[in-house]
Design an enzyme around this catalytic site. Structure first.
Site, PDB file in Angstrom:
ATOM      1  N   SER A 329      69.925 -18.128 -39.823  1.00  0.00           N
ATOM      2  CA  SER A 329      71.043 -17.175 -39.738  1.00  0.00           C
ATOM      3  C   SER A 329      72.203 -17.599 -40.634  1.00  0.00           C
ATOM      4  CB  SER A 329      71.518 -17.058 -38.281  1.00  0.00           C
ATOM      5  OG  SER A 329      72.184 -18.239 -37.900  1.00  0.00           O
ATOM      6  N   CYS A 330      73.125 -16.652 -40.868  1.00  0.00           N
ATOM      7  CA  CYS A 330      74.291 -16.910 -41.725  1.00  0.00           C
ATOM      8  C   CYS A 330      75.429 -17.493 -40.907  1.00  0.00           C
ATOM      9  CB  CYS A 330      74.750 -15.629 -42.393  1.00  0.00           C
ATOM     10  SG  CYS A 330      73.528 -14.976 -43.505  1.00  0.00           S
ATOM     11  N   ASP A 331      75.131 -18.488 -40.096  1.00  0.00           N
ATOM     12  CA  ASP A 331      76.133 -19.093 -39.230  1.00  0.00           C
ATOM     13  C   ASP A 331      76.141 -20.580 -39.549  1.00  0.00           C
ATOM     14  OD1 ASP A 331      77.245 -18.614 -35.944  1.00  0.00           O
ATOM     15  OD2 ASP A 331      77.067 -20.595 -36.841  1.00  0.00           O
ATOM     16  N   ASN A 372      72.310 -11.591 -35.734  1.00  0.00           N
ATOM     17  CA  ASN A 372      72.107 -11.553 -37.179  1.00  0.00           C
ATOM     18  C   ASN A 372      70.785 -10.857 -37.554  1.00  0.00           C
ATOM     19  OD1 ASN A 372      72.989 -14.218 -39.586  1.00  0.00           O
ATOM     20  ND2 ASN A 372      73.688 -12.136 -39.371  1.00  0.00           N
TER      21      ASN A 372
END
Ligand code: PLP
Length: 388
Positions: A329-331, A372
């Site tokens: 994910s973009c975390d 996401n």
């Protein structure tokens, strides 16, 4: 280890034959049953309530219900799940101390008669909406912290427990006993000894007031061997038996256990895929390995690197090097391991499978959102008991 190797072999055979999309979790139901009977056998006289939150796959609940297990449930959703899979309401224990009056009324209406509590308001709701039910007060045990502790979220001091159980008895409830939980993945057996010792004082004090408790719920916490060896059920059962004999010499209470992790962790394996392997600079020796599974779609327990899973790929045995392992994910927090000294084969490349071992507990059940756009982790159950 030999037993776990047999489980892994069965799971890998399923994955290699069926090749489901990754990431996915496969749970071997025969292993779940074997673990249930092992825990039960080691503590004779102890009733085993499976803590549903560890892995609520309907197939897991069904095989356990069929073999006569009982269940620790925490919500109306878990009650519905267990009843739908064939559990009898008498086999359910509502172990969550955080519940609404409407949750209690719902449970009572479905036939649930065993509840835990740790606060006066909840106790009063029990007296009103679950009249004459058997109640257990949760003690906040002073004991060594576990790997994934509850902190001070649940339980009350012995003094408050005495007051509340007297109040419950006066309100017509069946003051059955106490419960505690030493924290999940508890590696220090002395924690159970401390809980049993502190419980015995409450039993004694209440007897002085004419309230005779008969039952002690020792909760869960039985650990799994991930990257480091954890004490086994036999050894912990020995400590528990000793401590009960020491602190309840005259009349030992009936014992309840609520294992979650111990029944399902080693029964499961996640297969993931390597999505990207990279270095952040030309001089780095550490590679970043990005998987299709991360913190938000199944590996929540890697938070703080609390649980360090064993990893395995077809390239095991090739020369290895240090890695940082991250999720898809973009975390920025979706990094699984950067401080735990993980190494993976230097030959590992994009598209390879990476198997994550002993992941039957607290994985799929934590991935119930679609953060996401990564869907919840699918679970496949296999085994004789699953019929294939
Ligand atoms: C989560 C939980 C358990 C199970 O704990 P494990 O560490 O997985 O064995 C048992 N009892 C209660 C009340 C729980 O909340």
């Amino acid at each position: 280890m030999a037993k776990q190797d047999a489980t892994l072999a069965r799971i890998r055979r399923f994955l290699d034959t069926n090749r489901p999309p990754t990431p996915c979790l496969v749970v071997d139901l025969d292993t779940v049953l074997a673990r249930y009977h092992e825990v039960r056998g080691r503590l004779p006289g102890g009733t085993v309530y499976y803590a549903v939150k560890a892995n609520p796959a309907p197939e897991v609940i069904r095989v356990l219900a069929e073999t006569g297990a009982q269940f620790d449930v925490a919500s109306t959703g878990e009650i519905d799940l267990c009843l739908a899979q064939g559990a009898k309401p008498e086999a359910l224990s509502y172990g969550n101390t955080v519940k609404k009056a409407s949750d209690i009324a719902y449970a009572y209406d479905r036939g649930v008669r065993r509840f835990s509590f740790d606060a006066e308001s909840d106790l009063d709701n029990l007296a009103r909406y679950a009249p004459r039910a058997s109640v257990y007060c949760r003690l906040l045990v002073e004991a060594p912290a576990s790997t994934t502790p509850f902190g001070r979220k649940f339980g009350c001091t012995p003094r408050i427990a005495v007051e509340l159980l007297r109040r419950g008895a006066e309100a017509g409830l069946d003051a059955a006993g106490l419960c505690f939980h030493v924290g999940s993945q508890q590696l220090n057996q002395e924690a159970w000894r401390a809980g049993i010792a502190q419980s015995s004082e409450v039993f004694t004090e209440l007897a002085r007031h004419g309230v005779r408790l008969r039952s002690l719920n020792l909760g869960g916490g039985f650990p799994t061997s991930y990257t480091t060896e954890a004490p086994g059920v036999t050894s912990i059962a020995g400590t528990i038996t000793d401590a009960v004999a020491e602190h309840f010499p005259a009349a030992p209470p009936e014992l309840l256990l609520e294992p979650g992790r111990a029944l399902v962790a080693e029964a499961g394996m996640i297969r993931s895929e390597v999505v990207v392997v990279s270095k952040k600079s030309t001089t780095d020796t550490t590679r970043w390995v990005y998987l299709d599974i991360g913190r938000y779609n199944g590996l929540a327990e890697t938070e703080g690197e609390a649980i360090t899973y064993r990893l395995s790929s077809d390239r095991d045995g090739d020369p290895d090097g240090p890695v940082i392992i991250a999720g898809p994910s973009c975390d920025g927090d979706d990094v699984l391991y950067q401080n735990s000294g993980y190494r993976l084969p230097l030959t590992l490349r994009v598209g390879d499978y990476l198997d994550i071992l002993a992941t039957g507990a607290y994985t799929a059940s934590y991935s119930s959102v679609c953060f996401n756009g990564f869907p919840p982790l699918p679970t496949y159950c296999i085994g004789e008991m699953a019929g294939g």
